[in-house]
Design a protein around this motif. Structure first.
Motif, PDB file in Angstrom:
ATOM      1  N   GLN A  82       1.204  -8.027   9.038  1.00  0.00           N
ATOM      2  CA  GLN A  82       1.622  -6.600   8.894  1.00  0.00           C
ATOM      3  C   GLN A  82       1.197  -6.194  10.335  1.00  0.00           C
ATOM      4  O   GLN A  82       0.129  -5.787  10.459  1.00  0.00           O
ATOM      5  N   GLY A  84       2.164   0.139  11.370  1.00  0.00           N
ATOM      6  CA  GLY A  84       3.305   0.814  10.814  1.00  0.00           C
ATOM      7  C   GLY A  84       4.511   0.014  10.404  1.00  0.00           C
ATOM      8  O   GLY A  84       5.473   0.682  10.467  1.00  0.00           O
ATOM      9  N   GLN A  85       4.343  -1.397  10.371  1.00  0.00           N
ATOM     10  CA  GLN A  85       5.558  -1.788  10.335  1.00  0.00           C
ATOM     11  C   GLN A  85       5.434  -2.487   8.773  1.00  0.00           C
ATOM     12  O   GLN A  85       4.174  -2.277   8.091  1.00  0.00           O
ATOM     13  N   GLY A  86       6.521  -3.154   8.215  1.00  0.00           N
ATOM     14  CA  GLY A  86       6.588  -3.959   6.939  1.00  0.00           C
ATOM     15  C   GLY A  86       5.864  -5.291   7.085  1.00  0.00           C
ATOM     16  O   GLY A  86       5.292  -5.513   8.043  1.00  0.00           O
ATOM     17  N   LEU A  87       5.966  -6.037   5.863  1.00  0.00           N
ATOM     18  CA  LEU A  87       5.185  -7.402   6.073  1.00  0.00           C
ATOM     19  C   LEU A  87       6.137  -8.534   6.565  1.00  0.00           C
ATOM     20  O   LEU A  87       7.261  -8.460   6.115  1.00  0.00           O
ATOM     21  N   ARG A 102      -8.271  -7.412   9.204  1.00  0.00           N
ATOM     22  CA  ARG A 102      -7.512  -6.918  10.832  1.00  0.00           C
ATOM     23  C   ARG A 102      -7.976  -7.640  11.911  1.00  0.00           C
ATOM     24  O   ARG A 102      -9.321  -7.801  12.037  1.00  0.00           O
TER      25      ARG A 102
END
Lengths: 114, 113
Positions: free
Chosen positions: A37, A40-43, A110
């Motif tokens: 991910q 700010g984006q989708g998976l 992360r």
């Protein structure tokens, strides 16, 4: 019971280095997934393990990415020669079986590539 | 491949009912519709899943019309803690490759006091 755990929670690495990300699924879950991910984006689906079947690697973005699942439990996602575009949160999920009724997600790792 | 389309963002107030609609025009016969909720710095969490008509659990309801080309997640009496991103998925568990799982960008729901 314990949920899905991932380690490390944060990883900073230099461009060109290799990294290993670990996932411990829920005990007894035969299906395991890796997603990526970006901020700010989708998976984005990466790879799927189900029991003893060959993994579905169709989502891996390049041959620098690989994953293993040992003994049907713990999984390791390896990224070789990391690039800055690899920076993202890497999420692992498990589900009871191939029916994929409900996926349980870990907190993610992360990854920051400098 | 069943692509889903959701609003990018929605705003509402505490105590209101919120309905988030997802379009999936190319849904296949074996596909189920699943919704997940994601808070910042956490992995997504399963909310509800359905195939047709209406499904209700302790946190939400899912409405699916007869043609199944869309679905609506309904959150009753939202609170500030419902502020999150909501993802709609269309997938055929056990029938298709896991690469068919597409979360999309989701709907960012903001609840105000």
């Amino acid at each position: 019971g314990a949920g899905v755990s991932q380690s490390p929670s944060n990883k900073v690495t230099e461009k060109g280095k290799d990294v290993e990300l670990r996932c411990d699924p829920i005990s007894g879950h035969t299906a395991l997934y890796w997603y990526r991910q970006s901020l700010g984006q989708g998976l984005e689906f990466l790879i799927y393990f189900q029991g003893n079947s060959a993994p579905d690697k169709s989502g891996l973005p390049s041959d620098r990415f690989s994953a293993e699942r040992t003994g049907g439990s713990v999984s390791t996602l390896t990224i070789q020669r990391t690039q800055q575009e690899d920076s993202a949160v890497y999420l692992c999920a498990s589900s009871l079986n191939e029916q994929r009724y409900e996926q349980y997600f870990g907190p993610g790792t992360r990854l920051t590539v400098t | 491949l069943a692509k889903t389309t959701q609003p990018i963002s929605m705003d509402s107030y505490e105590g209101q009912e919120v309905n988030i609609t997802c379009s999936h025009n190319n849904i296949a016969t074996n596909d189920y519709i699943t919704w997940y909720q994601q808070f910042p710095s956490q992995g997504p969490r399963f909310i509800i899943q359905g195939y047709k008509t209406k499904v209700t659990n302790e946190v939400a309801s899912l409405f699916i019309p007869a043609d199944r080309k869309s679905s609506t997640l309904s959150l009753p009496r939202v609170s500030l803690s419902d502020t999150a991103v909501y993802y709609c998925l269309v997938d055929a568990p056990g029938y298709s490759s896991a690469s068919k799982i597409i979360f999309g960008s989701g709907t960012r729901l903001s609840i105000r006091p």
